[in-house]
Motif scaffolding. Sequence first.
Motif, short mmCIF file in Angstrom:
data_model
loop_
_atom_site.label_atom_id
_atom_site.label_comp_id
_atom_site.label_asym_id
_atom_site.label_seq_id
_atom_site.Cartn_x
_atom_site.Cartn_y
_atom_site.Cartn_z
N VAL A 1 7.39 10.54 -0.73
CA VAL A 1 7.74 9.37 -1.53
C VAL A 1 8.92 8.60 -0.94
CG1 VAL A 1 9.25 10.66 -3.09
CG2 VAL A 1 8.15 8.56 -3.88
N ALA B 1 1.40 4.24 -3.01
CA ALA B 1 1.48 5.68 -2.81
C ALA B 1 2.75 6.24 -3.43
CB ALA B 1 1.41 6.01 -1.32
N ALA B 2 3.87 5.50 -3.27
CA ALA B 2 5.14 5.96 -3.85
C ALA B 2 5.06 6.02 -5.37
CB ALA B 2 6.27 5.02 -3.42
N THR C 1 1.57 11.76 2.13
CA THR C 1 2.87 11.22 2.52
C THR C 1 3.99 11.68 1.59
OG1 THR C 1 2.47 9.21 1.21
CG2 THR C 1 1.86 9.16 3.54
N SER D 1 8.09 0.46 2.44
CA SER D 1 7.65 -0.62 1.57
C SER D 1 8.71 -1.70 1.43
CB SER D 1 7.27 -0.07 0.19
OG SER D 1 6.92 -1.11 -0.68
N VAL E 1 -4.96 4.17 -0.57
CA VAL E 1 -3.82 4.65 -1.33
C VAL E 1 -3.98 6.11 -1.70
CG1 VAL E 1 -2.53 4.38 -3.48
CG2 VAL E 1 -3.25 2.36 -2.21
N SER F 1 13.73 3.11 8.23
CA SER F 1 12.89 2.11 7.56
C SER F 1 12.78 0.84 8.40
CB SER F 1 13.48 1.78 6.20
OG SER F 1 13.53 2.91 5.36
N THR G 1 0.84 -1.20 0.00
CA THR G 1 0.00 0.00 0.00
C THR G 1 0.88 1.25 0.00
OG1 THR G 1 -1.79 -1.15 1.14
CG2 THR G 1 -1.83 1.24 1.22
N ALA G 2 1.95 1.21 0.81
CA ALA G 2 2.91 2.31 0.79
C ALA G 2 3.59 2.42 -0.57
CB ALA G 2 3.96 2.11 1.88
N SER G 3 3.87 1.29 -1.19
CA SER G 3 4.48 1.30 -2.52
C SER G 3 3.54 1.88 -3.56
CB SER G 3 4.88 -0.12 -2.93
OG SER G 3 5.63 -0.12 -4.11
N ALA H 1 7.76 6.46 1.94
CA ALA H 1 6.92 5.37 1.46
C ALA H 1 7.76 4.24 0.89
CB ALA H 1 5.94 5.89 0.41
N LEU I 1 -3.05 8.20 1.29
CA LEU I 1 -1.60 8.22 1.49
C LEU I 1 -0.91 9.08 0.44
CD1 LEU I 1 -0.88 4.47 2.34
CD2 LEU I 1 -0.82 6.40 3.91
#
Length: 419
Positions: A338, A107-108, A336, A345, A329, A393, A103-105, A341, A332
């Motif tokens: 990048v 957003a990135a 957020t 991730s 997403v 991280s 999910t973070a990826s 994120a 985020l």
Amino acid sequence: MSEPSGTSELKRHLGVFDAVVIGLGSMIGAGIFAALAPAAGAAGSGLLLGLALAAVVAYCNAMSSVRLAARYPASGGTYVYGRERLGEFWGYLADWAFVAGKTASCAAMALTVGSYVWPGQAHAVAVAAVVALTAVNYVGLQKSAWLIRVIVAVVLAVLAAVVVAAATSGDADAALGIGDDATFGGVLQAAGLLFFAFAGYARIATLGEEVRDPARTIPRAIPLALGIALVVYAAVAVAVLLVLGPQGLADATAPLSDAARAAGADWLAPVVRVGAAAPALGSLLALILGVSRTTLAMARDHHLPHALAAVHPKFQVPHRAELVVGAVVAILAATTDVRGAIGFSSFGVLAYYAIANASAWTLAPDEGRPARIVPVVGLAGCLVLAFALPASSVISGAAVLAAGAAAYAVRRAVTARTG
């Protein structure tokens, strides 16, 4: 007990070609445009060594995933493998790591689209991209596979142009050897960063329930997709190093565009800009597919609200899961950064694959077990690369995994009390 209406099985309509393209769309994405510079900053002239190390770990993970996906051809990937081979908790933890990390990826990738398309309004463009691609996924996977096919073709053409421009440039004389600027820790960190760009091959496994003849298709598609991606990444890394050198690459904000200019192909820079946005869209599309399918599997087992297990009667997609994933997403992407994120991730993805390798270790010979060294190297590699990432991280990723474990314990305790 019969399943509620709307929770029927997904339709199997993906062949080898579409499965390979989806894997490539996940791997040959924004990572190749964004990961090279920070990896060079970590490893210096050891960048290619870091790339090779990431490739070894990715290969072991792929082979473990192939064997497991052939044995358990259902949506959910390592969530299913961990549950069946190691126990319910490990399947749950794999799913938690996958959903949180990817999910973070997502957003990135969305923010990468925004930064290339309209830098001044990156967050707004990112949200719009998420909404548009969630709508594409909602109306059916075949339309998504067609769009990914187009994006992959565009990206491969752009990357080929950069490689040719760099290789034929009179300035392509930088050394590719390993110098004093390369350290063991730096190479490990570079491998962890570059692994972020490789990780998409398992998207094929998470779509196992929608693949025709999965016992044959998945074992063929995953190595093919990974092999093509490795060749492309190596060619691009060598080409960029040739014209920029390790330090120039580390200092570059847009390494492939800078490489095109350094090679005397100024006309190629705006093409690379478009070519960076396109793969970011492809990665985002494939990521939303994978996260929603893992959410579907988790909801079927009641680790998430069972309403998310619904499959649309017309489009044959987990429509509620896709809408929820798209909404999260989008939030985020609007709020957020990048870099944060991507770091978060990477830790989650490596934890996910560590559980996949541990699961593959338990396979018996008659279940298609890989050579013992494969899951051993894969598991050790995932753990080493995860803890070689920047401290922020590691801390944030470990905290989220701990929160997931605590949530699982609470749920089990509540279930025990209520009978």
